[in-house]
Design a protein around this motif. Structure first.
Motif, PDB file in Angstrom:
ATOM      1  N   UNK A 118       0.844  -1.179   0.000  1.00  0.00           N
ATOM      2  CA  UNK A 118       0.000   0.000   0.000  1.00  0.00           C
ATOM      3  C   UNK A 118       0.890   1.242   0.000  1.00  0.00           C
ATOM      4  N   UNK A 119       0.439   2.297  -0.674  1.00  0.00           N
ATOM      5  CA  UNK A 119       1.219   3.526  -0.797  1.00  0.00           C
ATOM      6  C   UNK A 119       0.498   4.683  -0.087  1.00  0.00           C
ATOM      7  N   UNK A 120       1.220   5.604   0.531  1.00  0.00           N
ATOM      8  CA  UNK A 120       2.642   5.537   0.846  1.00  0.00           C
ATOM      9  C   UNK A 120       2.921   4.468   1.901  1.00  0.00           C
ATOM     10  N   UNK A 121       4.166   4.010   1.952  1.00  0.00           N
ATOM     11  CA  UNK A 121       4.536   2.859   2.774  1.00  0.00           C
ATOM     12  C   UNK A 121       4.843   3.292   4.203  1.00  0.00           C
ATOM     13  N   UNK A 122       4.083   2.760   5.137  1.00  0.00           N
ATOM     14  CA  UNK A 122       4.324   3.040   6.554  1.00  0.00           C
ATOM     15  C   UNK A 122       5.251   1.989   7.149  1.00  0.00           C
ATOM     16  N   UNK A 123       5.913   2.350   8.233  1.00  0.00           N
ATOM     17  CA  UNK A 123       6.856   1.434   8.879  1.00  0.00           C
ATOM     18  C   UNK A 123       6.194   0.127   9.303  1.00  0.00           C
ATOM     19  N   UNK A 124       4.923   0.182   9.678  1.00  0.00           N
ATOM     20  CA  UNK A 124       4.271  -1.042  10.160  1.00  0.00           C
ATOM     21  C   UNK A 124       3.809  -1.961   9.026  1.00  0.00           C
ATOM     22  N   UNK A 211       9.246   6.198  -8.485  1.00  0.00           N
ATOM     23  CA  UNK A 211      10.305   6.133  -7.477  1.00  0.00           C
ATOM     24  C   UNK A 211      10.445   7.476  -6.760  1.00  0.00           C
ATOM     25  N   UNK A 212      10.891   7.377  -5.532  1.00  0.00           N
ATOM     26  CA  UNK A 212      11.174   8.543  -4.699  1.00  0.00           C
ATOM     27  C   UNK A 212      12.689   8.632  -4.556  1.00  0.00           C
ATOM     28  N   UNK A 231      16.998   9.679  20.027  1.00  0.00           N
ATOM     29  CA  UNK A 231      15.914   8.738  19.752  1.00  0.00           C
ATOM     30  C   UNK A 231      16.344   7.361  20.245  1.00  0.00           C
ATOM     31  N   UNK A 232      15.493   6.730  21.034  1.00  0.00           N
ATOM     32  CA  UNK A 232      15.933   5.537  21.762  1.00  0.00           C
ATOM     33  C   UNK A 232      15.737   4.232  21.006  1.00  0.00           C
ATOM     34  N   UNK A 233      14.740   4.165  20.117  1.00  0.00           N
ATOM     35  CA  UNK A 233      14.528   2.919  19.369  1.00  0.00           C
ATOM     36  C   UNK A 233      13.551   3.169  18.231  1.00  0.00           C
ATOM     37  N   UNK A 234      13.308   2.115  17.448  1.00  0.00           N
ATOM     38  CA  UNK A 234      12.291   2.201  16.416  1.00  0.00           C
ATOM     39  C   UNK A 234      12.838   2.264  15.003  1.00  0.00           C
ATOM     40  N   UNK A 235      11.907   2.149  14.066  1.00  0.00           N
ATOM     41  CA  UNK A 235      12.184   2.167  12.637  1.00  0.00           C
ATOM     42  C   UNK A 235      11.642   3.468  12.061  1.00  0.00           C
ATOM     43  N   UNK A 236      12.476   4.177  11.289  1.00  0.00           N
ATOM     44  CA  UNK A 236      12.079   5.455  10.717  1.00  0.00           C
ATOM     45  C   UNK A 236      12.308   5.462   9.210  1.00  0.00           C
ATOM     46  N   UNK A 237      11.247   5.712   8.445  1.00  0.00           N
ATOM     47  CA  UNK A 237      11.392   5.947   7.010  1.00  0.00           C
ATOM     48  C   UNK A 237      12.010   7.325   6.793  1.00  0.00           C
ATOM     49  N   UNK A 238      12.960   7.399   5.850  1.00  0.00           N
ATOM     50  CA  UNK A 238      13.596   8.676   5.526  1.00  0.00           C
ATOM     51  C   UNK A 238      13.441   8.925   4.029  1.00  0.00           C
ATOM     52  N   UNK A 239      12.721   9.968   3.668  1.00  0.00           N
ATOM     53  CA  UNK A 239      12.501  10.279   2.252  1.00  0.00           C
ATOM     54  C   UNK A 239      12.010  11.694   2.077  1.00  0.00           C
ATOM     55  N   UNK A 240      11.455  11.973   0.902  1.00  0.00           N
ATOM     56  CA  UNK A 240      10.940  13.310   0.600  1.00  0.00           C
ATOM     57  C   UNK A 240       9.417  13.370   0.681  1.00  0.00           C
ATOM     58  N   UNK A 241       8.767  12.203   0.581  1.00  0.00           N
ATOM     59  CA  UNK A 241       7.312  12.166   0.552  1.00  0.00           C
ATOM     60  C   UNK A 241       6.738  12.437  -0.830  1.00  0.00           C
ATOM     61  N   UNK A 242       7.618  12.513  -1.860  1.00  0.00           N
ATOM     62  CA  UNK A 242       7.177  12.759  -3.237  1.00  0.00           C
ATOM     63  C   UNK A 242       7.846  11.754  -4.167  1.00  0.00           C
ATOM     64  N   UNK A 243       7.104  11.275  -5.167  1.00  0.00           N
ATOM     65  CA  UNK A 243       7.714  10.362  -6.138  1.00  0.00           C
ATOM     66  C   UNK A 243       7.495  10.845  -7.566  1.00  0.00           C
ATOM     67  N   UNK A 244       8.116  10.145  -8.504  1.00  0.00           N
ATOM     68  CA  UNK A 244       8.152  10.543  -9.908  1.00  0.00           C
ATOM     69  C   UNK A 244       8.286   9.283 -10.753  1.00  0.00           C
ATOM     70  N   UNK A 278       7.559   6.365   0.385  1.00  0.00           N
ATOM     71  CA  UNK A 278       7.577   6.182   1.829  1.00  0.00           C
ATOM     72  C   UNK A 278       6.691   7.193   2.547  1.00  0.00           C
ATOM     73  N   UNK A 279       6.002   6.716   3.563  1.00  0.00           N
ATOM     74  CA  UNK A 279       5.307   7.594   4.502  1.00  0.00           C
ATOM     75  C   UNK A 279       6.346   8.057   5.514  1.00  0.00           C
ATOM     76  N   UNK A 280       6.659   9.351   5.505  1.00  0.00           N
ATOM     77  CA  UNK A 280       7.730   9.863   6.377  1.00  0.00           C
ATOM     78  C   UNK A 280       7.166  10.650   7.561  1.00  0.00           C
ATOM     79  N   UNK A 281       5.892  10.444   7.858  1.00  0.00           N
ATOM     80  CA  UNK A 281       5.254  11.233   8.915  1.00  0.00           C
ATOM     81  C   UNK A 281       5.888  10.994  10.278  1.00  0.00           C
ATOM     82  N   UNK A 282       6.431   9.787  10.504  1.00  0.00           N
ATOM     83  CA  UNK A 282       7.007   9.484  11.822  1.00  0.00           C
ATOM     84  C   UNK A 282       8.222  10.363  12.113  1.00  0.00           C
ATOM     85  N   UNK A 283       9.143  10.472  11.145  1.00  0.00           N
ATOM     86  CA  UNK A 283      10.331  11.296  11.372  1.00  0.00           C
ATOM     87  C   UNK A 283       9.988  12.788  11.272  1.00  0.00           C
ATOM     88  N   UNK A 284       9.008  13.138  10.450  1.00  0.00           N
ATOM     89  CA  UNK A 284       8.605  14.548  10.351  1.00  0.00           C
ATOM     90  C   UNK A 284       7.998  15.032  11.653  1.00  0.00           C
TER      91      UNK A 284
END
Length: 311
Positions: A118-124, A211-212, A231-244, A278-284
């Motif tokens: 599913x897009x955008x891709x969340x960490x879970x 692709x992003x 930041x103590x733990x967890x998985x973080x997507x890192x991107x721009x939030x835009x693709x082409x 990528x869904x980058x809302x977690x790091x944002x």
């Protein structure tokens, strides 16, 4: 107040991501950065890695060392990609724990997520479906690294985070046409087509996959940001939030390089995953976002290519 004297080890400091992390740390006046070349320390040699970490005892470890490549390399060297990456990351993660290193950032890749996600891709969304077959061994190695960090945090109380970037590009990229990722390969192909006076530019696949892309210095900024936020733990997507689309990307590269020929798509070659955004809302939410736009980043990458790789 951030302690600029903290001891920071960057594994893989000569690679694209590692060298960008070094640049970012130096720009922020960190004074105690530790590096080792492959000749000085083979990260697949467990005893040497454990001894090195026991002797240096860094306060923070950036795990940017990995065997990487594009579709062709991932699909051709499948055994090497899974073995070498698991060996490197296992030695460093377990060695860090044994040496009492409490803070570590493990760097992965967006290919860890299911092929038809599913897009955008969340960490879970991790482990919710089959992987893209062409880079499955590499993805499995990276998933193992993420889960290793999670397990060590759970059992040993460490603070190991995982940063999963989208497609990266920029200084120190690999421009080898057989083993590189799509954007550096396009930069080289387009540059050579321009030099040779070609009328056509041959591009793998159909041009329809989306692709992003993230400039590597933005990725480095995100990694150091996670360190400074403690930041103590967890998985973080890192991107721009835009693709082409790849087709749109080719046009941007052509504009930057100055090539005005015709695009020809070789549809006998694989497209890979249809879309990866990528869904980058977690790091944002923590306060980070990318700063360098795609055209600006490609211009900077092309200048680096001209300086170091062109004939």
């Amino acid at each position: 107040m951030i302690d600029k004297t903290k001891k920071i080890y960057v594994a893989g400091h000569r690679g694209m991501v590692g060298s960008a992390i070094i640049r970012n740390l130096k720009n922020k006046s960190y004074e105690n950065i530790i590096t080792r070349t492959h000749q000085e320390l083979d990260l697949q040699d467990q005893d040497k890695v454990f001894t090195f970490l026991q002797e240096t005892k860094p306060d923070y470890l950036f795990l940017a060392a990995a065997k990487v490549g594009g579709i062709h390399a991932n699909n051709t060297y499948r055994a090497q990609f899974i073995y070498e990456n698991i060996a490197i990351q296992s030695n460093l993660i377990h060695g860090a724990y044994l040496a009492g290193v409490q803070h570590l950032c493990f760097l992965g890749s967006s290919c860890i997520y299911p092929r038809d996600c599913l897009q955008p891709i969340r960490e879970d969304y991790l482990l919710t479906g089959p992987l893209e077959i062409t880079n499955e061994p590499y993805a499995i190695a990276k998933i193992a690294g993420i889960k290793m960090c999670e397990a060590y945090n759970s059992q040993y109380g460490t603070h190991y985070v995982s940063a999963m970037p989208t497609n990266l590009y920029g200084p120190s990229d690999n421009y080898d046409l057989h083993n590189s990722h799509v954007l550096p390969a396009l930069i080289r192909k387009t540059h050579e087509a321009k030099l040779n006076g070609s009328k056509e530019l041959m591009v793998w696949g159909t041009g329809t996959p989306m692709r992003e892309f993230l400039y590597v210095d933005d990725m480095a900024e995100a990694c150091v940001f996670l360190m400074e936020q403690e930041t103590s733990d967890g998985l973080f997507n890192i991107g721009t939030g835009k693709d082409i689309t790849i087709k749109e990307l080719v046009h941007v590269v052509m504009e930057v390089v100055g090539f005005q020929g015709k695009i020809v798509f070789d549809t006998t070659k694989p497209d890979g995953t249809p879309r990866k955004l990528l869904d980058i809302s977690r790091v944002k939410t923590l306060g980070w976002s990318a700063k360098i736009g795609l055209k600006e980043g490609i211009f900077l990458a092309y200048q680096d290519f001209l300086a170091h790789c062109s004939n």
